[in-house]
Design a protein around this motif. Structure first.
Motif: not given
Ligand SMILES: CC(C)(COP(=O)(O)OP(=O)(O)OC[C@H]1O[C@@H](n2cnc3c(N)ncnc32)[C@H](O)[C@@H]1OP(=O)(O)O)[C@@H](O)C(=O)NCCC(=O)NCCS
Length: 236
Positions: A97, A101, A107, A110, A112, A147-148, A184
């Motif tokens: 991330a 970011c 963060f 987010t 992962e 979402c990554v 992403i």
């Protein structure tokens, strides 16, 4: 492009009898075995890099011992697939991330979509997509709207499934010396892209892709051009 909820409604019956639940520390030996079997069976070792601290990685993604979670798919008592989700609160030196970011406050919003594997015997049933849809729901329920996911440039199946669930390529580069895409999905802010003007790029042409994402283009679709090759479609 197909969306997650439609996919779940259409396809879930194919997987009747399979159960999905969060893994606990009691499941770690089965999780470890499944990872080991899948990694040993990879035709191309570049598709998925082994963790330097495997035990630490697994425990970081079990709700009882770490900030993340792992959803497991079971056939009876057998763990046959899993998908991990991580919830970073600050720059994690091994998390991916940190590549997207730009502000420390990013963060906390987010998630992962960290790792997913399906036992070779159960492939072709869209279990990666099932696990993606469920992890995206989980991210949303925790207020993690960004979402990554990471994929190797050569992992055409994984990238295809991620894109079918709405993730788009927003970063291209090297992570630990390996060529990777970061895909992403911003659940709070659907991206307005002009799909009328697109650029088509060979999936292996990472320099061109890097140039495009650095200039505001997003990878929005993937087209399988041969058994080995894929073409990626970019829009902005
Ligand atoms: C990647 C992985 C999780 C996918 O498992 P799965 O859920 O069984 O995936 P499926 O076989 O059901 O995916 C089928 C889709 O891939 C597409 N696909 C298959 N081969 C493809 C190729 N060479 N190029 C592009 N798409 C391809 C199919 O057309 C199908 O798409 P559709 O749903 O739009 O029809 C599994 O192969 C695996 O565990 N691999 C090893 C570990 C790994 O790479 N994990 C991902 C790390 S990012």
């Amino acid at each position: 492009m197909q969306s997650g909820p439609n996919f779940l409604q259409q396809d879930y019956t194919k997987n009747e009898g399979l159960k999905v639940r969060s893994l606990t520390t009691a499941d770690v030996p089965s999780l470890s075995r499944l990872r080991s079997d899948v990694l040993d069976g990879l035709a191309d070792a570049e598709l998925y890099s082994r963790e330097t601290d495997e035990v630490g990685f697994l425990h970081a993604h079990i709700g009882e011992t770490g900030p993340g979670e792992t959803l497991g798919v079971f056939d009876g008592h057998e763990l046959i697939a899993y998908g991990m989700i991580g919830f970073p609160d600050k720059a994690d030196p091994v998390g991916f991330a940190r590549y997207i970011c730009t502000d420390p406050s990013d963060f906390a919003r987010t998630a992962e979509l960290a790792s997913c594997m399906v036992s070779a015997r159960y492939r072709g049933r869209h279990l990666q997509r099932l696990l993606l849809a469920k992890r995206i729901e989980l991210a949303q329920s925790r207020g993690r709207h960004l979402c990554v996911a990471m994929a190797s440039l050569r992992n055409h199946v994984s990238r295809h499934n991620l894109m079918r669930e709405g993730l788009q390529i927003g970063w291209v580069g090297e992570i630990c010396g390996l060529k990777r895409h970061l895909l992403i999905l911003d659940l709070s802010q659907p991206r307005a892209l002009n799909l009328g003007i697109t650029q088509w790029v060979d999936a292996a042409d990472w320099k061109r892709q890097q140039y495009l994402v650095q200039n505001g283009w997003w990878g929005v679709d993937t087209v399988q051009s041969s058994q080995e090759g894929n073409t990626l479609v970019f829009a902005r």
